[in-house]
Enzyme design. Structure first.
Site, PDB file in Angstrom:
ATOM      1  N   ILE A  18      46.597  44.184  70.052  1.00 44.88           N
ATOM      2  CA  ILE A  18      47.235  45.476  70.294  1.00 44.88           C
ATOM      3  C   ILE A  18      47.091  45.893  71.754  1.00 44.88           C
ATOM      4  CG2 ILE A  18      47.023  47.944  69.794  1.00 44.88           C
ATOM      5  CD1 ILE A  18      46.363  47.144  66.886  1.00 44.88           C
ATOM      6  N   ASP A  37      38.557  44.121  79.501  1.00 37.04           N
ATOM      7  CA  ASP A  37      38.128  43.435  78.286  1.00 37.04           C
ATOM      8  C   ASP A  37      36.817  42.709  78.539  1.00 37.04           C
ATOM      9  OD1 ASP A  37      40.005  42.550  75.624  1.00 37.04           O
ATOM     10  OD2 ASP A  37      38.145  41.438  75.937  1.00 37.04           O
ATOM     11  N   ASN A  90      41.125  51.519  73.397  1.00 40.00           N
ATOM     12  CA  ASN A  90      41.563  50.650  72.313  1.00 40.00           C
ATOM     13  C   ASN A  90      40.461  49.739  71.762  1.00 40.00           C
ATOM     14  OD1 ASN A  90      43.541  49.067  70.687  1.00 40.00           O
ATOM     15  ND2 ASN A  90      43.037  47.493  72.177  1.00 40.00           N
ATOM     16  N   SER A 145      42.306  54.385  62.979  1.00 37.87           N
ATOM     17  CA  SER A 145      42.604  53.404  61.941  1.00 37.87           C
ATOM     18  C   SER A 145      42.948  54.164  60.668  1.00 37.87           C
ATOM     19  CB  SER A 145      41.390  52.503  61.676  1.00 37.87           C
ATOM     20  OG  SER A 145      41.588  51.710  60.513  1.00 37.87           O
ATOM     21  N   TYR A 158      32.728  51.273  59.876  1.00 38.54           N
ATOM     22  CA  TYR A 158      34.000  51.222  60.583  1.00 38.54           C
ATOM     23  C   TYR A 158      34.849  52.449  60.260  1.00 38.54           C
ATOM     24  CZ  TYR A 158      38.602  49.578  62.081  1.00 38.54           C
ATOM     25  OH  TYR A 158      39.828  49.470  62.682  1.00 38.54           O
ATOM     26  N   LYS A 162      35.902  55.542  62.798  1.00 37.35           N
ATOM     27  CA  LYS A 162      37.299  55.818  63.111  1.00 37.35           C
ATOM     28  C   LYS A 162      37.693  57.243  62.713  1.00 37.35           C
ATOM     29  CE  LYS A 162      38.562  51.959  65.042  1.00 37.35           C
ATOM     30  NZ  LYS A 162      39.004  51.923  66.461  1.00 37.35           N
ATOM     31  N   ILE A 191      47.759  45.034  61.130  1.00 36.70           N
ATOM     32  CA  ILE A 191      48.622  44.545  62.201  1.00 36.70           C
ATOM     33  C   ILE A 191      48.334  43.055  62.388  1.00 36.70           C
ATOM     34  CG2 ILE A 191      49.246  44.756  64.625  1.00 36.70           C
ATOM     35  CD1 ILE A 191      50.036  47.176  62.929  1.00 36.70           C
ATOM     36  N   LEU A 192      49.375  42.259  62.469  1.00 36.74           N
ATOM     37  CA  LEU A 192      49.213  40.809  62.564  1.00 36.74           C
ATOM     38  C   LEU A 192      48.885  40.385  63.988  1.00 36.74           C
ATOM     39  CD1 LEU A 192      52.063  39.616  60.185  1.00 36.74           C
ATOM     40  CD2 LEU A 192      49.634  39.941  59.675  1.00 36.74           C
TER      41      LEU A 192
END
Length: 264
Positions: A18, A37, A90, A145, A158, A162, A191-192
């Site tokens: 993403i 990153d 992100n 999320s 998680y 979120k 999401i792939l």
């Protein structure tokens, strides 16, 4: 083209998935982009590919678990391009072997995920806001999320972290709106991304597809387009909101699909 022309954007977790898709779309819409990153080589390679296409981009190291590293990424962006208009927080993740139900989850993993998923958003915003104030405003976008709104058999830390992102987004929006700083979040469904494709068996992907309102799963660009919208002036009267981009997966009673077959 040009929806974020002459804007400067910092995208965290931008070496793949993403974050990468969002950075690419922001660059193509006119922004100067810093891709941050932990995989710094991946971030720099992605930036080099954007440069080769004629866009302005740089890659930089980011450890979202370290306060100084987050501050350094923000300062690098400002030092490189002179300002900061867009921050996309992100970075995030989980560990399905440790992030379990409430009785059995690893407490150290709970702490780690609160830092990775929630505190990193706080710190990124904390360091970015003064720079945005200097230029008269900006847009902060946070990855939440759908786990913030729907419980699960596992991923307790998680989902809770979120949910914190969703509410922190509202606080930032309220506290800094008069400085013309907007803050919104995006809550993706499945999401792939490469990570999802590599870690989830096809049978599990099929289950998600079955319960989506749409007949397919999302791609990274589906979130990236939402990021561009929230970064641009097209959303200038929108703040404190969470966009749910999830294919309608969570919008109906989960038994609806099965009951429809039963009643035919």
């Amino acid at each position: 083209m040009g929806r974020v022309e002459n804007k400067v954007a910092l995208v965290t977790g931008a070496a793949s998935g993403i974050g990468l898709a969002s950075a690419q779309l922001l660059a193509k819409e006119g922004a100067k982009v810093v891709l941050a990153d932990f995989n710094v080589e991946g971030a720099k390679e992605a930036a080099a590919e954007l440069k080769a296409q004629g866009f302005e981009a740089e890659g930089v190291f980011l450890n979202a678990l370290e306060e100084q590293s987050i501050k350094d990424a923000v300062e690098y962006t400002v030092d490189t391009y002179g300002k900061l208009d867009i921050l996309y927080n992100n970075v995030g993740g989980t560990n399905l072997h440790k992030d379990l139900d409430v009785v059995n989850l690893d407490l150290a993993e709970w702490d780690r995920l609160m830092d990775l998923n929630l505190k990193s958003v706080l710190l990124g915003s904390r360091f970015a806001i003064p720079h945005m104030q200097k230029v008269g405003g900006g847009s902060i976008i946070n990855t939440a999320s759908m786990a913030a709104f729907a419980s699960d058999a596992i991923r307790s830390a998680y989902g809770t972290s979120k949910a914190g992102v969703v509410h922190l987004t509202k606080y930032i929006a309220k506290q800094y709106g008069k400085d013309n700083i907007r803050c919104n979040a995006i809550a993706p469904g499945l999401i792939l991304t490469p990570a999802a494709k590599n870690s989830l068996p096809q049978e599990m992907l099929d289950i998600f597809t079955k319960y989506n309102a749409l007949p397919y799963n999302g791609e990274a660009n589906d979130i990236g387009y939402g990021v561009v919208y929230l970064a641009s002036d097209e959303s200038k009267f929108m703040t404190g909101q969470t966009l749910e981009i999830e294919g309608g997966h969570y919008q109906a009673n989960p038994t609806t699909a099965d009951l429809a077959k039963f009643t035919k």
